[in-house]
Each structure stands twice: as C-alpha cells, then as structure tokens.
Design a protein around this motif. Structure first.
Motif, PDB file in Angstrom:
ATOM      1  N   UNK A  62      -4.944  -3.160  13.917  1.00 25.86           N
ATOM      2  CA  UNK A  62      -6.387  -2.985  13.856  1.00 25.86           C
ATOM      3  C   UNK A  62      -6.804  -1.666  13.219  1.00 25.86           C
ATOM      4  N   UNK A  63      -5.991  -0.636  13.365  1.00 24.00           N
ATOM      5  CA  UNK A  63      -6.347   0.669  12.804  1.00 24.00           C
ATOM      6  C   UNK A  63      -5.795   0.867  11.395  1.00 24.00           C
ATOM      7  N   UNK A  64      -5.405  -0.231  10.749  1.00 25.72           N
ATOM      8  CA  UNK A  64      -4.865  -0.175   9.389  1.00 25.72           C
ATOM      9  C   UNK A  64      -5.698  -1.040   8.449  1.00 25.72           C
ATOM     10  N   UNK A  65      -5.555  -0.811   7.164  1.00 25.25           N
ATOM     11  CA  UNK A  65      -6.250  -1.606   6.149  1.00 25.25           C
ATOM     12  C   UNK A  65      -5.233  -2.109   5.144  1.00 25.25           C
ATOM     13  N   UNK A  66      -5.605  -3.145   4.408  1.00 23.11           N
ATOM     14  CA  UNK A  66      -4.753  -3.657   3.338  1.00 23.11           C
ATOM     15  C   UNK A  66      -5.563  -3.733   2.055  1.00 23.11           C
ATOM     16  N   UNK A  67      -4.986  -3.206   0.984  1.00 21.70           N
ATOM     17  CA  UNK A  67      -5.623  -3.281  -0.326  1.00 21.70           C
ATOM     18  C   UNK A  67      -4.712  -4.079  -1.250  1.00 21.70           C
ATOM     19  N   UNK A  68      -5.292  -5.060  -1.910  1.00 22.70           N
ATOM     20  CA  UNK A  68      -4.554  -5.864  -2.889  1.00 22.70           C
ATOM     21  C   UNK A  68      -4.824  -5.278  -4.271  1.00 22.70           C
ATOM     22  N   UNK A  69      -3.770  -4.823  -4.920  1.00 23.96           N
ATOM     23  CA  UNK A  69      -3.897  -4.206  -6.244  1.00 23.96           C
ATOM     24  C   UNK A  69      -3.366  -5.191  -7.284  1.00 23.96           C
ATOM     25  N   UNK A  70      -4.271  -5.729  -8.078  1.00 17.58           N
ATOM     26  CA  UNK A  70      -3.896  -6.672  -9.120  1.00 17.58           C
ATOM     27  C   UNK A  70      -3.727  -5.920 -10.429  1.00 17.58           C
ATOM     28  N   UNK A  71      -2.569  -6.067 -11.072  1.00 22.09           N
ATOM     29  CA  UNK A  71      -2.281  -5.371 -12.322  1.00 22.09           C
ATOM     30  C   UNK A  71      -1.835  -6.369 -13.392  1.00 22.09           C
ATOM     31  N   UNK A  72      -1.703  -5.875 -14.594  1.00 25.36           N
ATOM     32  CA  UNK A  72      -1.229  -6.725 -15.684  1.00 25.36           C
ATOM     33  C   UNK A  72       0.255  -7.056 -15.537  1.00 25.36           C
ATOM     34  N   UNK A  78      -0.820  -3.326  -0.308  1.00 22.38           N
ATOM     35  CA  UNK A  78      -0.489  -2.036   0.281  1.00 22.38           C
ATOM     36  C   UNK A  78      -1.203  -1.872   1.614  1.00 22.38           C
ATOM     37  N   UNK A  79      -0.437  -1.536   2.639  1.00 19.32           N
ATOM     38  CA  UNK A  79      -1.011  -1.255   3.951  1.00 19.32           C
ATOM     39  C   UNK A  79      -1.377   0.221   4.022  1.00 19.32           C
ATOM     40  N   UNK A  80      -2.586   0.518   4.493  1.00 23.13           N
ATOM     41  CA  UNK A  80      -3.088   1.889   4.553  1.00 23.13           C
ATOM     42  C   UNK A  80      -3.201   2.364   5.993  1.00 23.13           C
ATOM     43  N   UNK A  81      -2.885   3.642   6.214  1.00 26.27           N
ATOM     44  CA  UNK A  81      -2.792   4.181   7.568  1.00 26.27           C
ATOM     45  C   UNK A  81      -3.952   5.120   7.889  1.00 26.27           C
TER      46      UNK A  81
END
Length: 258
Positions: A62-72, A78-81
């Motif tokens: 619950x205290x973490x976030x996830x960012x999806x990084x789409x690249x070429x 990526x899980x963020x703390x």
C-alpha cells in the motif's frame, strides 16, 4: 564494477560539469571512493538483518507505487518506495503524470553498469525537479536532497536519482544494469546478508550512500539489458564511450498503482 570503471566515471563527470556548470550529470568523483553506505555505517549486522528490504520482493504494498515505462525497446514496470524516498518518488511520479519524460531518451548508456535518462534536453545537463524554492517560488536550480536508506541499495534493477554531487537531484535517473557478481566489492559486515546475496547477481555497490535509490524494476529487465546493449560512440569530448548511436526513447510513463 570492472577495473577502471570509477576512473571512467570521474572523467565523464568532469566533462559534463565543464559543459554544464552545475548540470545534472550522473556520477561524481564519489564513485571512485571505497564503497560505503552513509545510512547504515552505525548499524550492527544484527540490526541490518532486521531491516525491511522491499527491493527483494515483487509484491506491491500500500505504501508503494508502480510506474509503467513504455520505450521504443519495450516496456518495464518499476516499483517505487514512497516510505524510504518520498521526495524522489513524488518528484518522479509527478513528472510521469505530467508527461515530462515522454519523448526523452536514454542519453547515457554503459553496458554492465547502468542506463541513464530523464533529461528533456538529451544532453545530460538538463532537467529540473518539481520542488520549488520557498522564497522565490520558482525552481531553485540546486536540486533536492539525497534520501539514503539502509533498506535500499544499488542492486541490479535498482532505480536511482542521478546527481552532480550531494543534494543536486533534478529529473535525471539511472537504472543499475550490471549483471556480474559485485559482492566482492563490499564489506559484508556493512550490508544485510540478503543484500550481499543480491549483489552476487549484479549491481553497483560503490554508488551506495551517494545516490538516492527510490525504485526497483519488477518486470522488464530484459528491456534494460537491451537498452544497455545498444551501439554507443564517444561523447562530446571523447572522454567516455556512452552516447547511443540510436537512443532508445521513452514513449510514456504511466502510474498504474499508488
């Protein structure tokens, strides 16, 4: 790291500083020092082994976030703390939500070390944080402070803030890509046992204590390896072979969980 890595880093940093005053370059001369961790040097081995080590689990709490990084080159998650690096995470998430990183490139790539991006100018000397100077109410230009935790390390797949010295974090970041055993580089009594084992799978322990670790790739390390394996050429002054011939571009950054 391989022999000569620190010397190459220092040379690259000097070049960038000359080109970009206080620019947000990646690695300073700190990288040439013996590996140390500012956050845990006063903790006993027993205390270190009791620390929470969120990088070692793909579970998103619950205290973490996830960012999806789409690249070429593909997509990574990526899980963020937020608990351990709230400034860096808020900075990255807000930039991501505002599309700040869209169409930026991984402008500095060193295979078996790291891949670096987050600069809207693509030069290695640009980018700024979301944090403003309280007096002028504009970007102070000096960057925000380092957040060093005994729970986070520059193991393989770790997402960290790039800087040009202590407390100069802006928008640039790097992902530790080295996959060679780095455990021999550390003083094992200064690290949790599980992190020592993690470093046997790769990473860059000489960066610990000087760069804010704020995330971990939980899916898509093959994409990171693909970015790192790209053809590179000498940078502007020839001090380092790290400029991609055909840079991988960030297409989008989407916060999927927070």
């Amino acid at each position: 790291m391989k022999k000569g890595r620190s010397e190459m880093i220092v040379a690259g940093m000097v070049t960038i500083v000359v080109l970009a005053a206080i620019g947000v370059a990646f690695l300073s001369s700190h990288a040439s020092k013996q590996p140390t961790t500012q956050s845990n040097h006063t903790l006993s081995k027993k205390e270190l082994n009791k620390r929470s080590l969120p990088q070692l689990s793909n579970t998103v709490h619950k205290n973490e976030a996830v960012v999806e990084i789409k690249t070429t080159a593909g997509t990574m998650k990526v899980k963020l703390f937020k608990k351990y690096a709230p400034l860096a995470v808020k900075n990255f998430v807000k930039h991501a939500q505002q599309g700040y990183y869209n169409n930026t490139t991984f402008h500095r790539v060193i295979n078996d070390f790291m891949v670096q991006g987050g600069d809207p100018t693509g030069t290695g000397s640009g980018g700024s944080s979301i944090w403003k100077d309280k007096n002028s109410k504009i970007d102070s230009g000096s960057g925000f402070k380092n957040e060093i935790s005994a729970s986070l390390y520059n193991i393989r797949g770790a997402l960290s803030m790039a800087n040009a010295g202590a407390d100069t974090n802006g928008s640039q970041f790097f992902i530790n890509q080295n996959h060679e055993d780095a455990s021999a580089q550390i003083k094992k009594s200064d690290y949790p046992d599980k992190i020592v084992k993690a470093y046997a799978k790769g990473g860059n322990p000489s960066l610990d204590g000087n760069y804010t670790v704020f995330g971990q790739v939980i899916d898509g390390m093959d994409v990171v390896d693909k970015i790192a394996d790209a053809e590179v050429k000498d940078n502007a002054d020839g001090s380092e072979k790290s400029l991609p011939v055909d840079p991988v571009k960030v297409l989008s950054t989407v916060v999927t969980t927070k």
